[in-house]
Scaffold this active site. Structure first.
Site, PDB file in Angstrom:
ATOM      1  N   ASP A 169       0.854  -1.175   0.000  1.00 40.21           N
ATOM      2  CA  ASP A 169       0.000   0.000   0.000  1.00 40.21           C
ATOM      3  C   ASP A 169       0.901   1.239   0.000  1.00 40.21           C
ATOM      4  OD1 ASP A 169      -3.008   0.754   0.338  1.00 40.21           O
ATOM      5  OD2 ASP A 169      -1.990   1.999   1.807  1.00 40.21           O
ATOM      6  N   TYR A 296      -1.982  11.565   1.654  1.00 43.70           N
ATOM      7  CA  TYR A 296      -2.372  11.451   0.242  1.00 43.70           C
ATOM      8  C   TYR A 296      -2.204  12.800  -0.455  1.00 43.70           C
ATOM      9  CZ  TYR A 296      -4.381   6.772   0.778  1.00 43.70           C
ATOM     10  OH  TYR A 296      -4.548   5.427   0.985  1.00 43.70           O
ATOM     11  N   HIS A 350      -5.276  -7.690   0.352  1.00 46.20           N
ATOM     12  CA  HIS A 350      -4.518  -6.468   0.575  1.00 46.20           C
ATOM     13  C   HIS A 350      -3.785  -6.474   1.916  1.00 46.20           C
ATOM     14  CE1 HIS A 350      -3.614  -2.333  -0.535  1.00 46.20           C
ATOM     15  NE2 HIS A 350      -3.899  -1.953   0.695  1.00 46.20           N
TER      16      HIS A 350
END
Length: 372
Positions: A169, A296, A350
């Site tokens: 990730d 982000y 994930h």
């Protein structure tokens, strides 16, 4: 160790009492008849989870488990970094730094700690919380800035001349930057994803498999990528609600964790219901949801500001593609890293370290101990 102090997780009763009050007084918005998970996190499921959170989940038990392994706070270039540090029991354990992503935390790796620190092929595990996440300082930094911190943590705070690194990730971005910028210190890396086509690639240079992967990513982005678009553009607007409502925080994090997977395995993807809630709790008790989603935006600003692409690293890289993860081809990964091992795993998704810890730990051990 240099500029390092011991740390233990200890949440005050006032914080837990406040949490209980907020959960009990959740204002439920209602949901469309028959919508299930198709409009986002199911209200029926979330009500059941909140009830469990209030009546059965035991934070003090989980807190004790978090304190089972040694934890520290290091001053790394003026930034307070929380990390677990567990020495391997073999004769010559390899130093390995593991980097989490979002919406997980350092807790992502708790199940593989005993699996990787026992036996002759063992590791000294360093498992930090990214700044802005969990118990590290509330500082939002780009992936490359975090990589710079990790290099200092490993070489100056902990004294390793060379080390290994693994992540997935957002941790993948950190690990790639580590390998690209510090190839003389990083001996090998392992990744569970390699990034995604963002429309900047020249189609003439892409193989057919890469084009199919790009098409899949585009479709996924339209159906499941809203979280990343919001967090890359308006993280502060989002943070007010998530920092104020524990039910809202859980709903947002579960919506992402469920993306691309059958709805019934959402708890399995996080390792179980208690594990799921403990991960949410780490964000809640530290009030780090705002700084975590801000990463982000920080990465996006660096990209939009003309940050030069990372150079492909010469550091040997192992890649593991889990079946409930985006299925990228080997040649896509080879654009960024020096792939010497590429494996399609039989099960997991994930959060593989939580979901299939034995398989994940075996993959890391096999790859890193294959390097000369």
């Amino acid at each position: 160790m240099k500029n390092v102090t011991e740390f233990r997780v200890s949440v005050s009763p006032e914080v837990l009492n406040d949490l209980k009050s907020r959960l009990q007084n959740t204002r439920w918005p209602g949901e469309a008849d028959g919508s299930g998970w198709h409009f986002g996190t199911s209200e029926a499921y979330l009500k059941e989870l909140v009830k469990y959170w209030l009546t059965q989940y035991d934070w003090r038990k989980q807190e004790a488990a978090l304190n089972q392994y040694p934890q520290y706070i290091a001053d790394v270039n003026g930034v307070k970094v929380h990390f677990q540090y567990i020495k391997g029991k073999g004769k010559n354990p390899k130093p390995l730094i593991l980097t989490h992503g979002w919406p997980d935390s350092y807790y992502r790796f708790h199940k593989i700690i005993p699996l990787l620190t026992e036996g002759e092929q063992s590791f000294d595990l360093i498992i930090p919380s990214i700044p802005g996440f969990g118990f590290s300082e509330k500082a939002s930094m780009s992936s490359r800035q975090v990589a710079d911190l990790w290099k200092v943590l490993m070489t100056e705070n902990l004294g390793y001349l060379k080390f290994y690194a693994a992540g997935g990730d957002m941790g993948m971005n950190v690990v790639k930057a580590l390998a690209s910028n510090y190839p003389d210190q990083v001996t090998g890396i392992h990744l569970t994803d390699a990034g995604y086509p963002m429309g900047q690639e020249d189609p003439a240079t892409m193989t057919e498999a890469e084009k199919q992967f790009a098409q899949f990513v585009q479709q996924w982005w339209y159906s499941e990528g809203a979280y990343a678009m919001v967090q890359s553009t308006k993280p502060q607007s989002l943070a007010y609600g998530l920092n104020d409502s524990p039910a809202g925080l859980a709903a947002w994090m579960l919506s992402f964790g469920n993306a691309g997977a059958p709805y019934e395995i959402i708890e399995q993807a996080f390792g179980g219901r208690d594990e799921l809630l403990t991960n949410v709790m780490i964000y809640w008790v530290t009030q780090t949801i705002a700084t975590s989603v801000r990463m982000y935006k920080t990465d996006a600003l660096a990209l939009w500001g003309g940050e030069k692409p990372l150079q492909k690293t010469r550091v040997p890289a192992g890649i593991a593609v889990f079946p409930r993860e985006a299925q990228f081809p080997r040649e896509w990964a080879e654009r960024f890293v020096h792939v010497v091992s590429f494996r399609n795993m039989k099960e997991g998704g994930h959060f593989a370290a939580l979901e299939v810890p034995e398989a994940f730990a075996d993959e890391l051990r096999t790859f890193f101990y294959s390097l000369k």
